[in-house]
Write a protein that holds these residues in place. Structure first.
Motif, PDB file in Angstrom:
ATOM      1  N   VAL A  29       0.809  -1.234   0.000  1.00 31.25           N
ATOM      2  CA  VAL A  29       0.000   0.000   0.000  1.00 31.25           C
ATOM      3  C   VAL A  29       0.838   1.279   0.000  1.00 31.25           C
ATOM      4  O   VAL A  29       0.419   2.311   0.495  1.00 31.25           O
ATOM      5  N   PHE A  30       2.046   1.221  -0.552  1.00 30.88           N
ATOM      6  CA  PHE A  30       2.887   2.415  -0.688  1.00 30.88           C
ATOM      7  C   PHE A  30       2.491   3.111  -1.981  1.00 30.88           C
ATOM      8  O   PHE A  30       2.641   2.568  -3.066  1.00 30.88           O
ATOM      9  N   THR A  31       1.950   4.312  -1.866  1.00 30.04           N
ATOM     10  CA  THR A  31       1.363   5.023  -2.998  1.00 30.04           C
ATOM     11  C   THR A  31       2.135   6.294  -3.330  1.00 30.04           C
ATOM     12  O   THR A  31       3.108   6.642  -2.648  1.00 30.04           O
ATOM     13  N   ASP A  32       1.656   7.006  -4.333  1.00 30.90           N
ATOM     14  CA  ASP A  32       2.254   8.295  -4.683  1.00 30.90           C
ATOM     15  C   ASP A  32       2.148   9.291  -3.529  1.00 30.90           C
ATOM     16  O   ASP A  32       3.016  10.157  -3.375  1.00 30.90           O
ATOM     17  N   GLU A  33       1.109   9.199  -2.710  1.00 29.20           N
ATOM     18  CA  GLU A  33       0.980  10.094  -1.549  1.00 29.20           C
ATOM     19  C   GLU A  33       2.111   9.852  -0.562  1.00 29.20           C
ATOM     20  O   GLU A  33       2.674  10.781   0.004  1.00 29.20           O
ATOM     21  N   HIS A  34       2.463   8.589  -0.363  1.00 29.28           N
ATOM     22  CA  HIS A  34       3.583   8.262   0.515  1.00 29.28           C
ATOM     23  C   HIS A  34       4.897   8.753  -0.089  1.00 29.28           C
ATOM     24  O   HIS A  34       5.756   9.298   0.600  1.00 29.28           O
ATOM     25  N   ALA A  35       5.045   8.542  -1.393  1.00 29.54           N
ATOM     26  CA  ALA A  35       6.258   8.993  -2.086  1.00 29.54           C
ATOM     27  C   ALA A  35       6.403  10.503  -1.987  1.00 29.54           C
ATOM     28  O   ALA A  35       7.510  11.018  -1.786  1.00 29.54           O
TER      29      ALA A  35
END
Length: 108
Positions: A29-35
């Protein structure tokens, strides 16, 4: 937090310092928001997640899972997260990012 294995400091595998060592972040669940949060915390303007452990196998422990970011955060402590309990993640399932000093929609 740091990026490693990239050819320069703007992209690589995401690592956090925990238990006296640098550990990888699980990509579940690592997404662009996390990035985006990772990149902002490292001084960049924008960032996107690189899927599928973009830098090959790494000999590093995965120690962080369950990051909960919206994209507005500027550092990891602003997000919810959990250290440990990474039985579903191995060293080929780590989070990677590409960071930019410009908005990525304007590059090209």
């Amino acid at each position: 937090m740091k990026l490693s294995t990239g050819a320069n400091s703007s992209y690589g595998a995401v690592q956090v310092y925990n238990e006296d060592e640098w550990q990888l972040v699980c990509d579940d669940v690592f997404t662009d928001e996390h990035a985006l949060m990772v990149c902002k915390s490292l001084g960049f303007v924008d960032g996107v997640a690189v899927p599928y452990s973009g830098f090959g196998y790494m000999r590093s422990k995965i120690g962080l899972v369950g990051i909960n970011c919206t994209g507005d955060e500027t550092q990891l402590s602003d997000c919810g997260f959990t250290f440990g309990n990474v039985s579903n993640c191995d060293s080929e399932q780590y989070a990677s990012v590409y960071c930019s000093e410009k908005k990525l929609s304007t590059i090209g």
